[in-house]
Design a protein around this motif. Structure first.
Motif, short mmCIF file in Angstrom:
data_model
loop_
_atom_site.label_atom_id
_atom_site.label_comp_id
_atom_site.label_asym_id
_atom_site.label_seq_id
_atom_site.Cartn_x
_atom_site.Cartn_y
_atom_site.Cartn_z
N GLY A 55 0.84 -1.21 0.00
CA GLY A 55 0.00 0.00 0.00
C GLY A 55 0.87 1.26 0.00
O GLY A 55 0.64 2.18 -0.78
N THR A 56 1.91 1.26 0.86
CA THR A 56 2.81 2.42 0.93
C THR A 56 3.50 2.63 -0.41
O THR A 56 3.60 3.75 -0.90
CB THR A 56 3.85 2.21 2.05
OG1 THR A 56 3.14 2.03 3.27
CG2 THR A 56 4.79 3.39 2.17
N ASP A 100 2.40 1.77 -3.36
CA ASP A 100 1.40 2.31 -4.31
C ASP A 100 1.20 3.80 -4.09
O ASP A 100 1.16 4.58 -5.03
CB ASP A 100 0.04 1.62 -4.09
CG ASP A 100 -0.02 0.25 -4.76
OD1 ASP A 100 0.94 -0.08 -5.48
OD2 ASP A 100 -1.01 -0.47 -4.55
N LEU A 101 1.07 4.18 -2.80
CA LEU A 101 0.77 5.58 -2.48
C LEU A 101 1.95 6.50 -2.75
O LEU A 101 1.77 7.69 -2.96
CB LEU A 101 0.32 5.70 -1.01
CG LEU A 101 -1.01 5.00 -0.68
CD1 LEU A 101 -1.23 4.94 0.82
CD2 LEU A 101 -2.17 5.70 -1.35
N LEU A 102 3.16 5.92 -2.75
CA LEU A 102 4.35 6.74 -3.01
C LEU A 102 4.51 7.07 -4.50
O LEU A 102 5.26 7.96 -4.87
CB LEU A 102 5.61 6.03 -2.52
CG LEU A 102 5.94 6.19 -1.03
CD1 LEU A 102 7.08 5.26 -0.63
CD2 LEU A 102 6.29 7.63 -0.67
N LYS A 103 3.77 6.31 -5.35
CA LYS A 103 3.89 6.54 -6.79
C LYS A 103 3.09 7.77 -7.19
O LYS A 103 1.97 7.67 -7.70
CB LYS A 103 3.36 5.32 -7.55
CG LYS A 103 4.33 4.16 -7.57
CD LYS A 103 3.72 2.98 -8.30
CE LYS A 103 4.37 1.69 -7.88
NZ LYS A 103 3.49 0.53 -8.02
#
Lengths: 203, 102
Positions: free
Chosen positions: B12-13, B15-18
């Motif tokens: 999840g992290t 994904d969210l960093l992209k």
């Protein structure tokens, strides 16, 4: 469903105008830009005071530890990224459960900032430096103190965002509150982005 | 079970960093290091006035990017975005002006 271009069979480029959206709500932007304007005036008041005695200001500034200011800048930047991640987590829906962790991480960075600020103040006071020492140190304590006060309010708001992020379903109104709180936290970050060079670095 | 939750959180992290905000964050940290080096190592740029103006310019460019990418003003109505751009430009001009007058 994707729109297919009848000529090339490729997905057609959307002709719909870009949806523009106010992060949070209008009221919070009046508060944010109002606060930023007050700080802009204070930056000018500080630089105007510096004009009257630049040598003394440079001498007093040399007693500051720029490393403390730089570490605090990085801490606030990390906390801002965590808040961005929290907003993105809620928007994604899939990763919403992670939002509260990012809010906690941002809050801990804020606490780290205050701990370093306390170390910095205690170092100054132990050397007999107080707001009464000189005009420069009066501005140093007032400007950084005012910013720390905003950061304390921001920590309270992050507490509210933490409680919100733990709720399974967030309504549009609550998400607007979440975004507004996030923007307030970014304002605390951006004010420090000017205060750090102005007080610690510009000679 | 614990490992599955942990790996979901990691994924999840990731994904969210992209996002463009992450790239902006790296630029902001680099800019902070550059300002700190310019302000504390006086031999990098010999001229104090030029150094001060570069440091101030970096600060206001950083603020513009925080506003656009962290506060999401890049997707806000143009009037709201214009207030940010105007604040950065006017405050930079005022602070530089007061600095140069000193």
């Amino acid at each position: 469903m994707a729109v297919i271009d009848p000529v090339t069979d490729a997905p057609a480029r959307s002709t719909a105008p870009k949806q523009r959206h106010i992060p949070g709500e209008t009221g919070v932007w009046i508060l944010i830009f109002g606060d930023m304007t007050i700080f802009a005036v204070l930056f000018c008041v500080f630089l105007n005071a510096r004009k009257s005695n630049p040598v003394q200001f440079a001498h007093d500034q040399a007693a500051l530890n720029a490393n403390f200011g730089a570490i605090n800048t990085v801490l606030l930047l990390v906390s801002s990224l965590c808040v961005v991640m929290a907003v993105r987590a809620i928007r994604s829906g899939v990763h919403q459960s992670l939002a509260s962790r990012y809010v906690v991480a941002a809050w801990l960075c804020g606490i780290g900032f205050l701990v370093i600020k306390a170390l910095e103040y205690s170092e100054k006071i132990s050397h007999g430096i107080t707001p009464q020492t000189s005009e420069f140190f009066m501005y140093y304590f007032v400007l950084t103190g005012l910013h720390a006060f905003h950061l304390l309010i921001g920590l309270g708001i992050l507490g509210g965002l933490f409680a919100l992020s733990r709720k399974p379903d967030m309504s549009t109104g609550k998400f607007a509150f979440f975004e507004a709180g996030a923007c307030f936290w970014h304002m605390v970050d951006l004010l420090w982005i000017v205060l750090f060079p102005l007080i610690f670095l510009v000679r | 079970m614990t490992m599955t939750i942990q790996s979901n959180a990691t994924r999840g992290t990731a994904d969210l960093l992209k996002s463009s905000a992450t790239v902006v964050w790296f630029v902001l940290v680099t800019a902070t290091a550059v300002s700190w080096a310019l302000g504390t190592h006086h031999r990098i740029v010999d001229n104090t006035t030029a150094t001060a103006l570069i440091i101030l310019a970096i600060a206001f460019i950083k603020i513009r990017y925080i506003g656009l990418y962290f506060m999401d003003l890049k997707d806000a109505p143009l009037a709201l975005r214009a207030v940010l751009e105007a604040w950065c430009l006017i405050t930079f001009c005022l602070t530089s002006g007061f600095y140069l007058a000193g």
